[in-house]
Enzyme design. Structure first.
Site, PDB file in Angstrom:
ATOM      1  N   SER A 543       0.839  -1.220   0.103  1.00 36.64           N
ATOM      2  CA  SER A 543      -0.035   0.204  -0.056  1.00 36.64           C
ATOM      3  C   SER A 543       1.139   1.260   0.048  1.00 36.64           C
ATOM      4  O   SER A 543       1.691   1.398  -0.898  1.00 36.64           O
ATOM      5  CB  SER A 543      -0.978  -0.068   1.097  1.00 36.64           C
ATOM      6  OG  SER A 543      -1.830   1.056   1.278  1.00 36.64           O
ATOM      7  N   HIS A 662      -8.182  -4.901  -0.759  1.00 34.40           N
ATOM      8  CA  HIS A 662      -6.688  -4.262  -0.456  1.00 34.40           C
ATOM      9  C   HIS A 662      -5.828  -5.233   0.213  1.00 34.40           C
ATOM     10  O   HIS A 662      -4.595  -4.809   0.318  1.00 34.40           O
ATOM     11  CB  HIS A 662      -6.996  -2.889   0.119  1.00 34.40           C
ATOM     12  CG  HIS A 662      -5.889  -1.926   0.181  1.00 34.40           C
ATOM     13  ND1 HIS A 662      -5.105  -1.811  -0.759  1.00 34.40           N
ATOM     14  CD2 HIS A 662      -5.341  -1.604   1.392  1.00 34.40           C
ATOM     15  CE1 HIS A 662      -4.143  -1.014  -0.350  1.00 34.40           C
ATOM     16  NE2 HIS A 662      -4.240  -0.809   1.046  1.00 34.40           N
TER      17      HIS A 662
END
Length: 711
Positions: A543, A662
């Site tokens: 991320s 995610h």
């Protein structure tokens, strides 16, 4: 010491040749994904060693010996659980007496595997909210494939069934914010239609929805601006202190908060917009993220202040300081029990737990003793409406987690303990400090064998959004890396929260370079201490940490032998246009603003890729991994970076999980494969360096000159 590789960004064509890869589910883009997945799978997964590693990791993820972490709601402890038989998971509950048993009996509420099969949906559990104080209904969130967007459905806890009738609460798939007011009403922010979402894709409007009425008839309680990050409304049902609130998140770190009066009007809670606040019973807690001067007294960033809520709302600014940070100590976490406030502090990233008790003489402070030694502690759960009970989790790099239960003023009880998944004999944990380019001391932890020579080392980092990386046990890292002889390192670089808000705020926007300089300083320090060599040093991050990896690749290639870049941001010219990217401009800056792009362009990995033929120091091999279902960080970042690296002649491997959101994986099987792929890639390149990867002494003048050359 060398500085970073610096060069002017390459000028990409106005029509970025890889833009087509942003079409997440387009046929051509997915064909490209499948082709690259096949190449990566063939390169790293065809050996017996990979199969053994994947199986071992899957065993760790599926074992029934894991701690079933719980949340207390009324008389029950709730838990979500996955194992080999329940791939998608079970939502279940039990009582405290049963939980203490070694053979806990659980009441199964929702079997997600059975539900997904029955409904023909790829459901992934996303959480539940139980109605208080009745505790008889819940709002359950389910996502398709692990995305952030969810479907919300009401569940009847007395019958164990979903209420899919016309009078039950249920929503279509969206990034929905929802919560109970009472049994007949909820607050909701969702996709109400055109114009109802912010540029970041989150709710712009909060409404009050009454049972049995169409969502279209829900009453608006607040509207934010399209440029805001999100709007959220919620209700506090604490008996005697029932209140409703609304928050307008102007950006990721600044918000306006209001109490919703009984007549629907709003009362502004006049605190600094960058402060974190919470209201509990008669108390207002304020944690400023920047220095705040009130009545001549300046409260430093990261302090914790208390005020009487009703008096504060009426204009009284009497504040009591509950915590003041210093050069080494910050406030990491806090939570109320019924009569007390628990604080978790970090002193050079080592935790302690304190209990604060308000009384007629002020606030009494004690330190919670009896926690496992050499561990980091976090608050797992409290139930302030009901009791002074708390659950804490204590864990260290070499110490499996222990779930501790206690009541303030009473003894601590080790309720559950995780097993050891790897042999720690001969392993130790040390903390060191590297010196960054501006002289800042940057802490990092090293886990390795006491007598290990310089060898394969994995450096992990994040450096963003005030997230702290505290010591924690990982059976996967221990099994896949430490037991094979590798060294594991965690860098507590700026951008995180290890030393409070200022450790973060100095590294946002134009200060972003500090994150990368800190990480590079740790990498150099590892070599200087003889722990590893550049050819044997790997780096991993996901991320925002994936962005960190992209910068390491393009700006500091001489420091690393291999890099793993997961669910990353990489094209910082377009990040704010993709999915939730607009919500992060407070962290990175706005690339549409020329002044902001001036500093973003210095590090944006996608724009800073150089052709292999132009470099004396080659990029290390990189594994870039993402998920098709990630609706937070767009998979186009990872796809386009891979294509660009390939076109410029660099060694790159790519893997995209078709599910997973995610987090990158939707179930334990996918998580085990992803982890095995990561550690196999790293071990192959760091323990057995490829002969065709030329390495250059990163301290040599020739290296410095080459790395600073412009494109």
């Amino acid at each position: 010491m060398t500085g970073p590789t610096t060069h002017s960004p390459s000028t990409l064509p106005a029509d970025d040749p890889n833009l087509w890869l942003e079409d997440v589910t387009g046929d051509d883009a997915l064909a490209w994904v499948r082709e690259h997945n096949e190449q990566t799978v063939a390169a790293f997964t065809a050996t017996d060693e990979f199969t053994r590693l994947e199986t071992g990791i899957r065993t760790i993820l599926d074992t029934d010996a894991r701690i079933p972490y719980v949340r207390r709601r009324g008389d029950y402890l709730y838990n979500f659980w996955r194992d080999a038989r329940h791939v998608r998971g079970l939502w279940r509950r039990t009582t405290m007496d049963e939980y203490r048993s070694d053979t806990t009996e659980w009441e199964i509420l929702v079997d997600v595997d059975e539900l997904a099969e029955r409904e023909g949906e790829n459901w992934v559990w996303s959480g539940a909210q139980v109605l208080r104080p009745e505790q008889d209904r819940a709002l359950i969130s389910l996502s398709r494939g692990g995305a952030d967007a969810v479907v919300v459905r009401e569940f009847d806890l007395t019958t164990g069934t979903f209420d899919d009738t016309a009078t039950g609460f249920h929503t279509d798939e969206a990034k929905t914010d929802i919560g109970w007011i009472d049994s007949e009403n909820i607050y909701i922010g969702t996709d109400f239609g055109e114009g109802s979402l912010t540029d970041s894709g989150y709710p712009r409007i909060a409404k009050r929805w009454h049972r049995g009425t169409p969502l279209a008839d829900a009453v608006t309680v607040f509207e934010g601006e399209r440029t805001d990050v999100a709007v959220s409304a919620w209700h506090d049902s604490t008996p005697g202190f029932e209140r409703s609130f609304v928050e307008r998140a102007v950006d990721f770190y600044t918000s306006q908060r209001f109490q919703i009066r009984g007549d629907g009007t709003l009362a502004r809670i006049d605190t600094p917009e960058d402060a974190r606040i919470s209201v509990y019973r008669e108390w207002l807690l304020i944690r400023p993220r920047s220095p705040w001067t009130v009545d001549g007294t300046t409260h430093p960033a990261g302090s914790l202040l208390a005020a009487r809520y009703d008096a504060y709302l009426a204009g009284d600014r009497t504040l009591t300081t509950l915590f003041t940070p210093d050069e080494h100590t910050s406030l990491e976490q806090y939570a109320w029990t019924r009569h007390h406030l628990l604080l978790v502090t970090l002193t050079d990233v080592r935790s302690a737990v304190h209990v604060l008790t308000p009384n007629e003489n002020g606030w009494e402070k004690t330190t919670l003793d009896g926690l496992p030694a050499m561990t980091s502690t976090e608050i797992i759960d409290t139930d302030p409406r009901e009791s002074d009970d708390f659950f804490l989790n204590a864990s260290g790099y070499l110490t499996p987690a222990t779930l501790v239960h206690g009541t303030v003023g009473g003894p601590l009880e080790a309720l559950k303990a995780a097993p050891e998944f790897f042999d720690t004999t001969g392993l130790s944990v040390t903390q060191h400090f590297a010196t960054s380019d501006d002289g800042t001391r940057v802490p990092y932890f090293v886990v390795r064998r006491d007598d290990a020579p310089a060898g394969p080392t994995l450096l992990y980092g994040y450096g963003g959004f005030e997230n702290s990386l505290t010591p924690a046990y990982s059976g996967i890292t221990g099994t896949a890396w430490l037991q094979r002889g590798g060294t594991y390192v965690v860098a507590n670089i700026r951008g995180g929260g290890e030393y409070g808000p200022e450790w973060h705020t100095q590294a946002v926007r134009e200060g972003r370079h500090l994150v990368y300089e800190d990480f590079a300083a740790v990498a150099r320090d590892l070599v200087a201490r003889g722990i590893t060599t550049p050819a044997q040093l790997g780096a991993q991050g996901g991320s925002n940490g994936g962005l960190l990896m992209g910068v390491m690749l393009t700006t500091y290639p001489e420091l690393f032998g291999a890099i793993v870049c997961q669910v990353p941001l990489l094209d910082m010219k377009r990040y704010h246009l993709l999915l939730a990217g607009a919500s992060w401009t407070a962290e990175y800056g706005d690339p549409d603003n020329p002044d902001d792009w001036a500093f973003i362009s210095e590090y944006s990995p996608y724009q800073n890729v150089r052709a292999d033929a132009d470099m004396d120091v080659r990029y290390p091999p990189i594994l870039i991994a993402t998920s098709t279902r990630d609706d937070r960080v767009h998979p186009g970042h990872a796809r386009k970076m891979t294509a660009r690296l390939e076109s410029e002649g660099h060694p790159v491997h790519y893997y995209e999980n078709i599910e997973g959101g995610h987090g990158g994986a939707a179930d334990n099987a996918q998580a085990a494969f992803k982890s095995a792929l990561t550690y196999t890639f790293l071990w192959d390149h760091l323990a057995k360096p490829s002969s065709d990867i030329e390495r250059v002494d990163y301290d040599s003048p020739e290296s410095v000159k080459s790395n600073r050359a412009t494109t």
